[in-house]
Structure formats: C-alpha cells, structure tokens
Design a protein around this motif. Structure first.
Motif, PDB file in Angstrom:
ATOM      1  N   VAL A   1      -7.371   9.926  -5.828  1.00 47.18           N
ATOM      2  CA  VAL A   1      -8.274   9.920  -6.976  1.00 47.18           C
ATOM      3  C   VAL A   1      -8.961  11.272  -7.184  1.00 47.18           C
ATOM      4  CG1 VAL A   1     -10.326   8.816  -7.956  1.00 47.18           C
ATOM      5  CG2 VAL A   1      -8.671   7.459  -6.680  1.00 47.18           C
ATOM      6  N   THR A   2      -9.315  11.934  -6.091  1.00 46.20           N
ATOM      7  CA  THR A   2     -10.102  13.164  -6.204  1.00 46.20           C
ATOM      8  C   THR A   2      -9.316  14.432  -5.881  1.00 46.20           C
ATOM      9  OG1 THR A   2     -10.875  12.885  -3.928  1.00 46.20           O
ATOM     10  CG2 THR A   2     -12.269  11.992  -5.685  1.00 46.20           C
TER      11      THR A   2
ATOM     12  N   SER B   1       0.831  -1.206   0.000  1.00 47.20           N
ATOM     13  CA  SER B   1       0.000   0.000   0.000  1.00 47.20           C
ATOM     14  C   SER B   1       0.867   1.259   0.000  1.00 47.20           C
ATOM     15  CB  SER B   1      -0.936   0.026   1.211  1.00 47.20           C
ATOM     16  OG  SER B   1      -1.922  -0.962   1.097  1.00 47.20           O
TER      17      SER B   1
ATOM     18  N   ASP C   1      -7.534   6.581  -1.457  1.00 45.23           N
ATOM     19  CA  ASP C   1      -8.826   7.076  -1.951  1.00 45.23           C
ATOM     20  C   ASP C   1      -8.734   8.557  -2.322  1.00 45.23           C
ATOM     21  OD1 ASP C   1      -9.946   4.587  -1.581  1.00 45.23           O
ATOM     22  OD2 ASP C   1     -10.939   5.106   0.306  1.00 45.23           O
ATOM     23  N   GLN C   2      -8.017   9.333  -1.517  1.00 43.79           N
ATOM     24  CA  GLN C   2      -7.897  10.770  -1.747  1.00 43.79           C
ATOM     25  C   GLN C   2      -7.124  11.095  -3.023  1.00 43.79           C
ATOM     26  OE1 GLN C   2     -10.383  12.134   0.259  1.00 43.79           O
ATOM     27  NE2 GLN C   2      -8.951  13.821   0.125  1.00 43.79           N
TER      28      GLN C   2
ATOM     29  N   ASP D   1      -5.276   3.391   3.177  1.00 44.75           N
ATOM     30  CA  ASP D   1      -6.427   3.284   2.273  1.00 44.75           C
ATOM     31  C   ASP D   1      -7.107   4.636   2.077  1.00 44.75           C
ATOM     32  OD1 ASP D   1      -6.058   0.597   1.803  1.00 44.75           O
ATOM     33  OD2 ASP D   1      -7.621  -0.066   3.193  1.00 44.75           O
ATOM     34  N   ALA D   2      -7.230   5.402   3.146  1.00 47.52           N
ATOM     35  CA  ALA D   2      -7.866   6.720   3.057  1.00 47.52           C
ATOM     36  C   ALA D   2      -7.058   7.628   2.132  1.00 47.52           C
ATOM     37  CB  ALA D   2      -8.001   7.344   4.445  1.00 47.52           C
ATOM     38  N   TRP D   3      -5.738   7.602   2.263  1.00 48.87           N
ATOM     39  CA  TRP D   3      -4.896   8.416   1.383  1.00 48.87           C
ATOM     40  C   TRP D   3      -4.987   7.940  -0.059  1.00 48.87           C
ATOM     41  CZ3 TRP D   3      -0.192   8.144   5.167  1.00 48.87           C
ATOM     42  CH2 TRP D   3      -0.356   9.088   6.183  1.00 48.87           C
TER      43      TRP D   3
END
Length: 70
Positions: A56-57, A16, A53-54, A49-51
């Motif tokens: 992408v946007t 990751s 996801d970030q 995982d949160a990073w």
C-alpha cells in the motif's frame, strides 16, 4: 477436526500469496519469477500480512521488502 483446520490454514496462506502477487503486479507491473517463487515459498501468515501492508505504501517493488534467496 485438526485436518480441516490445517487445510483451512493452508488455504488462507495460499490466498494471501496469490493476493500479494496480484497486488504487486497491479502496482508495479512485471513481478520477477524469483520474487513470485519467494512469496509462494513463504508459509508464515504474519510475514505475508506484513508484505501485503507494505504494498500500500511502497514506492518501489524493493520497498515491499521481500527477500529473494540468493
């Protein structure tokens, strides 16, 4: 096989971390060493995982929200 399970978790975290750094470089270009170090120092899979996801946007590297220790 607790040892095997622990090794698998460490491997997933390392993957990751590597993926996050790779995506940041692809999206934003140069990634400062301090940021790479902060990512490699993070062993919380939920945070990684949160990073991920970030990425992408986020419009900027700062919007990903990775804190660099002062």
């Amino acid at each position: 096989d607790e040892l095997k399970e622990e090794g698998a978790k460490e491997g997933a975290i390392k993957k990751s971390q590597q993926t996050l750094i790779r995506l940041l470089k692809r999206r934003f270009g140069d990634v400062p060493d301090e940021l790479s170090s902060a990512i490699r120092a993070t062993s919380d899979p939920a945070q990684l995982d949160a990073w991920l996801d970030q990425v992408v946007t986020a419009e900027t590297l700062e919007e990903v929200g990775i804190e660099v220790p002062a």
